[in-house]
Every structure is written in structure tokens, then in C-alpha cells.
Design a protein around this motif. Structure first.
Motif, PDB file in Angstrom:
ATOM      1  N   ARG A   7      11.857  13.322   8.726  1.00 14.34           N
ATOM      2  CA  ARG A   7      11.327  14.149   7.980  1.00 14.34           C
ATOM      3  C   ARG A   7      10.799  15.191   8.924  1.00 14.34           C
ATOM      4  NH1 ARG A   7       6.890  11.874   3.601  1.00 14.34           N
ATOM      5  NH2 ARG A   7       6.607  14.077   3.264  1.00 14.34           N
ATOM      6  N   ARG A   8      10.224  14.828   9.859  1.00 12.16           N
ATOM      7  CA  ARG A   8       9.567  15.709  11.032  1.00 12.16           C
ATOM      8  C   ARG A   8      10.794  16.502  11.474  1.00 12.16           C
ATOM      9  NH1 ARG A   8       5.422  15.943  14.453  1.00 12.16           N
ATOM     10  NH2 ARG A   8       4.209  14.916  12.700  1.00 12.16           N
ATOM     11  N   PHE A  21      10.602   0.472  16.527  1.00 11.10           N
ATOM     12  CA  PHE A  21       9.323   0.400  15.716  1.00 11.10           C
ATOM     13  C   PHE A  21       8.466  -0.573  16.325  1.00 11.10           C
ATOM     14  CE2 PHE A  21       6.744  -1.816  12.534  1.00 11.10           C
ATOM     15  CZ  PHE A  21       5.652  -1.002  12.410  1.00 11.10           C
ATOM     16  N   GLY A  22       8.767  -1.904  16.165  1.00 14.47           N
ATOM     17  CA  GLY A  22       8.111  -2.881  17.107  1.00 14.47           C
ATOM     18  C   GLY A  22       6.708  -2.977  16.841  1.00 14.47           C
ATOM     19  N   SER A  43       9.757   4.482  21.941  1.00 10.44           N
ATOM     20  CA  SER A  43       9.841   4.102  20.528  1.00 10.44           C
ATOM     21  C   SER A  43      10.642   5.266  19.615  1.00 10.44           C
ATOM     22  CB  SER A  43       8.520   4.035  20.028  1.00 10.44           C
ATOM     23  OG  SER A  43       8.659   3.964  18.600  1.00 10.44           O
ATOM     24  N   CYS A  44      10.004   6.624  20.075  1.00 16.35           N
ATOM     25  CA  CYS A  44      10.682   7.536  19.204  1.00 16.35           C
ATOM     26  C   CYS A  44      12.085   7.930  19.770  1.00 16.35           C
ATOM     27  CB  CYS A  44       9.788   8.925  19.235  1.00 16.35           C
ATOM     28  SG  CYS A  44       8.352   8.559  18.208  1.00 16.35           S
ATOM     29  N   ALA A  98       5.099   0.757  18.493  1.00 18.87           N
ATOM     30  CA  ALA A  98       5.525   2.403  18.087  1.00 18.87           C
ATOM     31  C   ALA A  98       4.452   3.186  18.611  1.00 18.87           C
ATOM     32  CB  ALA A  98       5.670   2.132  16.622  1.00 18.87           C
ATOM     33  N   VAL A  99       3.461   2.717  18.857  1.00 23.38           N
ATOM     34  CA  VAL A  99       2.197   3.623  19.307  1.00 23.38           C
ATOM     35  C   VAL A  99       1.943   3.505  20.540  1.00 23.38           C
ATOM     36  CG1 VAL A  99      -0.167   4.111  18.914  1.00 23.38           C
ATOM     37  CG2 VAL A  99       1.298   3.686  16.737  1.00 23.38           C
ATOM     38  N   GLY A 154       9.959   8.549   9.235  1.00 18.35           N
ATOM     39  CA  GLY A 154       9.051   9.746   9.853  1.00 18.35           C
ATOM     40  C   GLY A 154       9.647  10.635  11.001  1.00 18.35           C
ATOM     41  N   LEU A 155      10.806  10.401  11.481  1.00 18.83           N
ATOM     42  CA  LEU A 155      11.371  11.008  12.506  1.00 18.83           C
ATOM     43  C   LEU A 155      12.030  12.018  11.995  1.00 18.83           C
ATOM     44  CD1 LEU A 155      12.209   8.330  15.121  1.00 18.83           C
ATOM     45  CD2 LEU A 155      10.681  10.191  15.739  1.00 18.83           C
ATOM     46  N   MET A 200      10.209   3.271   7.809  1.00 16.73           N
ATOM     47  CA  MET A 200       9.146   4.010   7.866  1.00 16.73           C
ATOM     48  C   MET A 200       9.049   4.907   9.288  1.00 16.73           C
ATOM     49  SD  MET A 200       5.252   2.845   7.723  1.00 16.73           S
ATOM     50  CE  MET A 200       5.207   1.840   8.939  1.00 16.73           C
ATOM     51  N   HIS A 201       9.456   4.269  10.378  1.00 22.41           N
ATOM     52  CA  HIS A 201       9.443   4.725  11.594  1.00 22.41           C
ATOM     53  C   HIS A 201      10.623   5.935  11.708  1.00 22.41           C
ATOM     54  CE1 HIS A 201      10.061   5.017  15.969  1.00 22.41           C
ATOM     55  NE2 HIS A 201      11.232   4.444  15.815  1.00 22.41           N
ATOM     56  N   PRO A 208       5.237   0.740  -2.927  1.00 18.43           N
ATOM     57  CA  PRO A 208       5.180  -0.099  -3.875  1.00 18.43           C
ATOM     58  C   PRO A 208       6.462  -0.361  -4.779  1.00 18.43           C
ATOM     59  CG  PRO A 208       4.043   1.920  -4.346  1.00 18.43           C
ATOM     60  CD  PRO A 208       4.345   1.976  -3.150  1.00 18.43           C
ATOM     61  N   GLN A 240       0.809  -1.138  -0.031  1.00 21.66           N
ATOM     62  CA  GLN A 240       0.298   0.083  -0.141  1.00 21.66           C
ATOM     63  C   GLN A 240       0.792   1.243   0.152  1.00 21.66           C
ATOM     64  OE1 GLN A 240      -3.262   0.002  -0.463  1.00 21.66           O
ATOM     65  NE2 GLN A 240      -3.497  -2.386  -0.661  1.00 21.66           N
ATOM     66  N   LEU A 241       1.928   1.537   0.786  1.00 23.23           N
ATOM     67  CA  LEU A 241       2.668   2.472   0.955  1.00 23.23           C
ATOM     68  C   LEU A 241       4.001   2.357   0.298  1.00 23.23           C
ATOM     69  CD1 LEU A 241       2.113   2.877   4.851  1.00 23.23           C
ATOM     70  CD2 LEU A 241       0.757   4.159   2.731  1.00 23.23           C
TER      71      LEU A 241
END
Lengths: 248, 196, 460
Positions: free
Chosen positions: A228-229, A181-182, A193-194, A186-187, A225-226, A221-222, A17, A14-15
Motif C-alpha cells: 500500500r505504501r 514479519f516475524g 524486515s522490510c 518486524a519492528v 503494508g509495504l 499484513m506486513h 474480521p 480485531q483487524l
């Protein structure tokens, strides 16, 4: 020509390809027929790792039915392959074709090194690269030697990256610490996690990496995300993209 | 009764049988076990001193101010003068004022710099732990390579206390900073008496 | 309370969390160096695991043998089914002899049994003599690590505690100075004590003796001055033969702190002349674990703390976030068996990285047991509602490929159109510190199908 059943993790489908497409190219370049069974979804790892085994079971059964007919099953993910090889016993032990499935399911780098016997990569990638050792590939599939064990050092992903012209692997202070990540970790444990992710990124940057790679897109991905932020100067690419020469 | 209930509860569990492994194998050995012992001892904060006979020990100790100025000295090693006799002390609490003890050790272990001592023929076992400085004396040819050899040669349980001592008392409980001299001896010297 | 908010609070003090992580990583690095110096390290681990597996397979026999041999050497053996019985036995031994002052060396079992507050309620002064334990005792806290009890304290904290309780100079932070002050203070306690209590690192069935390992010499000093020595041990501490100690002593200190062996490895067999030795064997739930194929190996644990030092979560969340006497990976396995409701969140406080399993000197498959606990707790209905429903929904979609493809298309189409505040808000823990990836227009499945179509058109 032996045929590989391509196992593309749901979130890659999905994310990311481009990772799947790079995997197809690599397998075809290595001389294998590739088929992507379109009815595949998810191996069930998120449910299994949360303890929801009854939600994971039907997905394991689907997986066996979908992939039984292939000579090999290959995925660009150590974690999802580890689910099949190391954790499907609970659901599929004794079912016809399961033992064969475990034996013929490979993580991409592992397949390229151990089965396809890859000895050269024809693409140039003139960058300093930090290789993140994704934990499940490392300590479940043993794709590389882990720093805790007293054993000869090796690494299948490293070996492939070293074949890439111009590519320089950087040396990390902590060679195989988890990125944090895990999955649901991660959430559920967002703060830890971060912090784990930021510490990994810092290690790669300190070592001089320009590109961060791994054989699991979930870790990337995890960390991406960090990155890019915070606007950190570190490109993130799956190892398949580098090896297939898909890097821009 | 708790004893029988615990045993009954354990015996009620189904635990698969498992073999006890044989430890009769080839374990780590060193080309020069004595040198290995010395470097390991230095690594854990101790000091190894080779001597040709026990007669050389007293002059070496006398040259150290913390020995020359010591109050109480206990010695179970011939040739090293003491001013305190364990046999005449009734209560080990009295040993608090003893600064030095010079005691024999049976053998050393190359892989970790430990020396084996016991309280056999020692009236107060506290002596090893309560003094400010401890010296152990052991024959230089009595160094085994590893812990497996150590257990093969010692007789566990022949005395009420047997201790592997590896270096002086230490702690790193404050920010992992190593501090020598936590509760027990602030220094450990091992005299290795080389065969004549 | 849930682990996550306590961990988040620890992480919020960023410099301290970083320092805690780096300090413990330093210990892990020392462990690596020590392990690498032993070429047969992996063989030792395997031997240790086999010895433990064998011991628990015949545990009742070995306990009886141990009792017989210990008794023959003049020790008195007591049996306690649980923490309360253990504490009562210790109290009776002390009060029968009029003991008012007890010195203790480190024993995680007595922490597990909450012995200190129990004895204090009965008017007995209990002094923990391990420096780290004394620091946390004076601070009114519990150890945050089983080998390094005060690892969460900075030297400034220790200086302040010692200033208040031991009268050291205000603002003093030099570890040498502070350790010396503790030495003087604890010498006094050692001399005054009427009894000494130690834990047990290993007990030997064959000889009826046991081994206590310390670096400070506090256990030895504590039991060499008073006449009464009490040793508290969990029933899993047994090894069959004295020679088995060779395996375990080679592994223990190297795994714990990177030392080749602890400074003192003391073998006790019977009381010293004129003294008394009492050994309290404690079950407290251990025999229940024995039956479980999944969790039995957790009884291998020799309490070296290596799994804590290597755990990326422990290093960044601190031992107190686990709220149990044994924290970290092994604690997260042991605690839920005692109280699943209270400790349900601990097996989730883990990214399943597996480093603990590889570092463990007795080969406990820690991360697999944590995964097993997640299953057990979910089956007991202790998984949060949101997680349970989320997983049911995911599974529902994943079992229906057409629905999965549709859901993916909708999400990839919709998410980029949403205003930022709808994605990055307090409800989305992912987006608090992390961006989502760019959503591609087409999934891999769609692109793959197109590619194959083009290929077949070209070929036809």
C-alpha cells in the motif's frame, strides 16, 4: 455433527474480521458445527517468542480451558496453531486434556484437506495467484514440503487453490522464503524486515501474480503494508477469503 | 592440568546415552560407476581419459603443450618418463620448480569424482599440491559407487597422509567466480586404465 | 552493540545488500541441487545427527582414545581449556623452534581464539592462505562468513586491496587475474614459512587422525613444506570411527557450496617422516554446552555455513553485523553462551522462519535454540525494558477478555480518527515503510455474535 471450536487469532479478530467470517463459512460448508468461544484472546505467541514465558503461560492455560471441550480446534493461521502444537509443551505438558488438544488443533487448510477431505471448491476466482508459504505453517506444521528437504513435493494450501476454477498459481523464484514479519522482529529489525518483505513482493510481481495470498494474515499484513505504501498492483487476500468465495 | 580438568568437566555433565548408528545400509549406487566418475570429474573441473594401457599415457601428455614445455616432471607411473626423482630430493622446497607429476591413485569414487592417493612410498607428499599440473592414473575397474564403499575398502591411517582429490585446485572467494588453480595444480587429469 | 543498527546500515546500501543476498542465495541454490542429487539425503542427516549425539554422550572416552591413538602414531596432543591456553601452546611450539613465519589454513577456532593478533604481538608473521581469508587479512578485517570469508567484498574491493598490498594493476577486477596474483604472492609465503597451522574438520577417535577439507589445497601445501604442523581443533570435532567420515564428507561440501566433495579431503595420521605433528584440543566453553539439553546439539555443527546462506536475515545484514567470529544462525546460538551481555541481540536477529533447521546437514534445531536463547536472556534480565513492559502489558490485557474487547474497540475507533503524523512518525517503526491496515468498525467477535443472533431469530 462434530463441533469445531473456532480459534481466531487476536489480530484477526480485531483487524481482519472478514478472514474469520470466511473461516466460519468454509467450516460450515464442510459440514461442521462451528462455535466461537467469545472469551478467547491471544495464544501467547508474541510473549513466548520474545522470551517472556511467564507472560505467555497464563494465556496457554486459558487456551486449554477454553478449547478443551471441542471435537476440533481450527484457526486460519499456521503460526498460532504451531504455537499450540509445537510450543505449548513448555507450559502445559502433563495437564489433563493437553495431549488431546494438540492432536485436535488444526490450521484451516490442513483441516479442510486432512480431516474434512475436501475434494471440490465451488467458487470461481479467475486470477493469477501467488501463494506465500508462511514459515510456521511450512516448517513447524509441515503444511507443505519445504525447499530445503529432499522429499516428495506436496502442499495443502496449493491443493485447495488448485480446486478453484479459473485460479492460476504462479511459480516463484524463491518458493518459500520468509517475508520478514516475524512478530516483534518486524519492528526490532525494521530495516531487514522490510527488505525481506519487498523482496517477496518483487518475486510475486515478477512471477505475474495479481493476488497475493497465504494462510497467515500476519505475513500478509506486513506485505500489504509495504504494497500500500508503494502503491504496488497486487491485491492481498487470506486464503480463506478465496476458498469461501468472499472475494470481490 | 588442563587435560584432566577438561575430561573431568566433561564427565561431570549429564549427557543422555545415544546409540551409534550402523552404516551398513544400502546407499546410492550407479548403473555405470565409471561413466558417473567421469561426469563428476568433469563437473569439478578435472578431465578423465580412458586408456588401454599405461603406455598410451606418454603420447597423450606429449601432445599437450603445457606438458611438452614442462620443466620438472615427476612420474611414479611406469612408461612415463620423468626428469626429476623424488627419492634424490632432500628438501621438498626444491619441488617448486616441478611442473608436472604423474602419480598412481588407488581407486576412484563415482559419486564425487574423487581419487584416493596416499604418501606411502612417496618421499614428499608436497608433490600432489605443489606442481602446476597433476595426472593420476588408476585402474578403470577400481571405481567404488559412494563414500561408504570408499571407507570400507581403504585403510585409514596406514599412511601419514591420505587424500581424496576431486579436480584441480580451485577457489571462488572473489564474488563466487570459480577460478581454477588457486594454490595447487591448475589441472587434474585422471587416466583410467581399462582392463585388457 | 545491538545487531539491528548494524543490519540497518548494511541494508541502507541497497544495491550492495541486494547483491549480497543474491550471491548467497545462489550458493543456497547450488546446495539444493547437490542435496537433491542424493536420494538418501535425509537419512544421511539423521545418521550424522545420531553419530554426533553418540559421540558427545561418550566424549571423554573418545577424547582419551583419540589421544592414545594419535600419540601412538607420533603426534603430540595438547589440551587447552580456553583461548588463552590455546594461544600460549601455539606460541610456545613456535618460539621453541625459532619459528618467525607461520602459514595458516582456514580455522574458525583460531578466529574464535583471536590467535593472529596474539602471535603478531609476539613478533610472528601469520599469513592466512585461504584466498578469502587473505583478502580480509590484508583489509584488516575479520571473515564475514565461515566458508566464504570475503563474501562481503566485491571484486572492485579486492582489486583495490591487492593493488595496495600486492602491487596488482590499479582498477583490475578480473577474478582470474587477482587469484593468479594471490597465488604468486602466497607461493612465496608458503616457501618461506617455517611452520603450518591447520584447523580440523573431523578427528577420528578410532585411528587418532584427522581430516582437513579445502578446495584450494592451501592446508596441504602449508603443512607439506615446513617440518612443523600444528592442528587446532575444538573437542567437538570427533567422530568415533573412520567409516563415519563417509556420512560427513557426503554432507559437508554439498551443504557448504554445492560441490559433491571438497577438492582436497586430507587425512593426517601422525607426522610425516622427519616432521612434527602437534594437535591442540580446545574446550573454550564447549564442555559447558554439553550439559544443556537445549543447546547440546549445537555441538553437532560441522561449520558448513549452510545456515548462513539460507538465513534471510544474514543474507541481508552481512556477517559483520553479528560481531562474532561465527555469524548467522549458528553463531547467534554459540556467541551468547560465551557472553550473554554482549550478544543478547543476536537471538532476536531472526524471524524464526526455520529454514536454517531444515538446511542443517547435522539436524541442529537452530531456530528452536534461538527461541530458547530468547527465553534464557529474558530470564537473565537482558531483554530491553520497552519489550519487557510491552509484553507484560499485552499479557495483562489478554488475560482479561472484557478488557481485551474494550481495548480493541477503542483502538479501532480511535486510530482512524488520529492525524497521520501521530501514527506515522519516528516512534513507530512499523509505519516507517509500511501502512497499517484499515481498521474495521466491528471485530470478528462482534460480527460473529450478530450473525448468530440473526440466525436464531430466523430459526425461531
Amino acid at each position: 455433527m462434530p463441533t469445531v471450536g473456532l480459534f481466531i487469532p487476536c489480530y484477526v479478530d480485531q483487524l481482519f474480521p472478514q478472514v474469520g467470517l470466511a473461516t466460519v463459512d468454509l467450516l460450515e460448508q464442510a459440514g461442521y458445527g462451528v462455535e466461537y468461544p467469545a472469551d478467547q484472546t491471544c495464544c501467547g505467541q508474541p510473549m513466548a517468542n520474545t522470551g517472556c514465558t511467564e507472560q505467555a503461560r497464563p494465556l496457554a492455560e486459558r487456551f486449554l480451558a477454553i478449547f478443551s471441550g471441542y471435537d476440533y480446534v481450527v484457526a486460519p493461521s499456521g503460526s498460532c496453531v504451531a504455537m499450540v502444537r509445537c510450543h505449548y509443551d513448555e507450559y502445559l505438558a502433563g495437564q489433563p486434556g493437553f495431549e488431546e488438544l494438540k492432536k485436535k488443533t488444526f490450521e484451516l487448510c490442513e483441516f479442510l484437506v486432512d480431516v474434512a477431505d475436501t475434494s471440490r471448491v465451488d467458487h470461481r476466482f479467475p486470477y493469477r495467484v501467488g501463494l506465500h508459504q508462511s514459515c510456521h505453517g511450512l516448517r513447524e506444521l509441515r503444511l507443505a514440503s519445504s525447499s530445503e528437504l529432499v522429499a516428495p513435493a506436496f502442499g495443502k494450501a496449493q491443493r485447495l487453490l488448485q480446486m478453484v476454477d479459473g485460479l492460476e498459481l504462479v511459480t516463484l523464484a524463491r518458493p518459500d522464503e520468509c517475508c520478514g514479519f516475524g512478530g516483534t522482529f518486524a519492528v526490532a529489525e525494521e530495516a531487514v524486515s522490510c527488505m525481506m518483505g519487498n523482496d517477496r513482493i518483487h518475486d510475486h510481481l515478477t512471477a505475474g501474480a495479481e493476488v497475493l495470498t497465504a494462510n497467515d494474515m500476519s505475513c500478509l499484513m506486513h506485505m500489504a503494508g509495504l504494497i500500500r505504501r508503494q502503491g504496488k498492483p497486487l491485491r492481498v487476500m487470506h486464503i480463506a477469503e478465496i476458498l469461501a468465495g468472499h472475494s470481490k | 592440568m588442563s587435560r584432566n580438568e577438561i575430561l573431568k568437566s566433561i564427565r561431570a555433565q549429564r549427557v543422555p546415552t545415544a546409540e551409534l548408528p550402523s552404516l551398513d545400509r544400502t546407499w546410492l549406487r550407479f548403473a555405470d560407476p565409471l561413466a558417473q566418475f567421469e561426469s563428476q570429474l568433469a563437473g569439478v573441473g578435472g578431465r578423465a581419459v580412458r586408456v588401454r594401457s599405461t603406455d598410451e599415457i606418454a603420447p597423450i601428455l606429449n601432445a599437450r603443450p603445457e606438458f611438452a614445455n614442462a620443466n620438472g616432471i615427476v612420474s611414479h607411473v611406469a612408461g612415463v618418463a620423468a626428469n626429476c626423482d623424488l627419492a634424490t630430493i632432500a628438501d621438498p622446497h626444491e619441488l617448486e620448480s616441478v611442473d608436472w607429476a604423474i602419480m598412481p591413485a588407488e581407486f576412484g569414487v563415482a559419486e564425487n569424482g574423487a581419487a584416493w592417493v596416499t604418501d606411502e612410498r612417496i618421499r614428499h607428499r608436497a608433490i600432489y599440491f605443489i606442481v602446476q599440473h597433476l595426472a593420476l592414473v588408476l585402474p578403470a575397474d577400481q571405481i567404488v559407487h559412494n563414500m561408504h564403499e570408499a571407507y570400507a575398502r581403504l585403510s585409514v591411517g596406514s599412511s601419514s597422509l591420505g587424500v581424496f582429490i576431486s579436480g584441480p585446485s580451485k577457489t571462488a572467494d572473489i564474488e563466487q567466480s570459480l577460478v581454477i588453480g588457486a594454490h595447487g595444480p591448475r589441472s587434474l587429469t585422471v587416466f583410467l586404465v581399462e582392463p585388457a | 552493540m545491538n545487531h539491528a543498527p548494524l543490519a540497518a546500515a548494511f541494508v541502507a546500501d541497497a544495491p550492495r545488500a541486494k547483491w549480497h543476498d543474491e550471491t548467497l542465495w545462489f550458493v543456497r541454490a547450488k546446495r539444493d541441487k547437490a542435496a537433491q542429487s542424493v536420494p538418501e539425503w535425509e537419512e544421511l542427516r539423521e545418521c550424522a545427527a545420531q553419530i554426533k549425539a553418540h559421540t558427545v554422550s561418550r566424549l571423554a572416552d573418545y577424547l582419551e582414545q583419540f589421544e592414545r591413538e594419535a600419540t601412538r602414531r607420533g603426534a603430540v596432543v595438547h589440551w587447552a581449556r580456553n583461548a588463552a591456553e590455546h594461544n600460549e601452546i601455539v606460541l610456545k611450539l613456535l618460539s621453541d623452534r625459532g619459528v618467525k613465519r607461520l602459514v595458516k589454513s582456514k580455522s574458525m577456532l583460531t578466529e574464535e581464539c583471536h590467535l593472529n593478533p596474539f602471535l603478531e604481538r609476539h613478533g610472528i608473521e601469520v599469513v592466512d592462505t585461504d584466498l578469502g581469508e587473505r583478502i580480509v587479512q590484508l583489509a584488516g578485517e575479520s571473515p564475514s562468513h565461515i566458508v566464504l570469508p570475503a563474501i562481503h567484498k566485491k571484486k572492485e574491493d579486492v582489486g583495490q586491496i591487492f593493488h595496495e598490498h600486492l602491487g596488482t594493476t590499479a582498477g583490475a577486477t578480473d577474478p582470474n587475474y587477482l587469484t593468479e596474483a594471490a597465488r604468486q604472492h602466497l607461493r612465496e609465503k608458503f616457501v618461506q614459512a617455517e611452520a603450518g597451522l591447520t584447523g580440523v574438520n573431523f578427528a577420528i577417535a578410532e585411528t587418532g587422525g584427522f581430516v582437513v577439507c579445502t578446495n584450494e589445497g592451501n592446508a596441504d601445501l602449508g603443512v607439506s613444506l615446513p617440518t612443523l604442523h600444528i592442528a587446532s581443533m575444538g573437542i567437538e570435532k570427533l567422530v568415533p570411527r573412520a567409516q563415519d567420515l563417509g556420512v560427513f564428507l557426503r554432507l559437508l561440501a554439498r551443504s557448504a557450496t554445492g560441490q559433491p566433495i571438497t577438492t582436497y579431503s586430507s587425512h593426517f595420521h601422525g607426522p610425516r617422516p622427519g616432521g612434527e605433528l602437534h594437535i591442540v584440543l580446545v574446550d573454550n566453553g564447549r564442555s559447558d554446552i554439553l550439559a544443556s539439553d537445549e543447546f547440546r546439539r549445537s555441538l553437532n555443527c560441522i561449520r558448513c555455513g549452510a545456515c548462513m546462506n539460507t538465513c534471510p536475515v544474514y543474507r541481508r545484514s552481512g556477517g559483520h553485523s553479528y560481531q562474532t567470529s561465527v555469524p548467522g544462525p549458528i553463531g547467534s546460538i554459540l556467541a551468547p553462551s560465551r557472553n550473554p551481555k554482549m550478544f543478547y541481540s543476536l537471538p532476536q536477529a531472526c524471524s524464526l522462519c526455520g529454514s536454517c533447521s531444515d538446511v542443517c546437514p547435522v539436524k541442529i534445531d537452530l531456530h528452536h535454540q534461538l527461541l530458547t536463547w530468547r527465553r534464557e536472556l529474558a530470564h537473565q534480565g537482558l531483554l530491553s525494558r520497552s519489550k519487557r513492559l510491552g509484553m507484560q502489558a499485552m499479557s495483562f490485557v489478554f488475560r482479561r477478555p472484557a478488557l481485551y474487547r474494550l481495548a480493541g474497540r477503542v483502538a479501532r475507533w480511535l486510530t482512524p480518527l488520529l492525524p497521520r503524523f501521530m501514527i506515522y512518525n519516528g516512534l513507530n517503526a512499523w509505519g516507517k515503510q509500511r501502512e497499517l491496515p484499515d481498521f474495521p468498525a466491528k471485530s470478528f467477535g462482534e460480527q460473529y455474535a450478530e450473525r448468530r443472533r440473526h440466525e436464531s431469530q430466523r430459526n425461531s
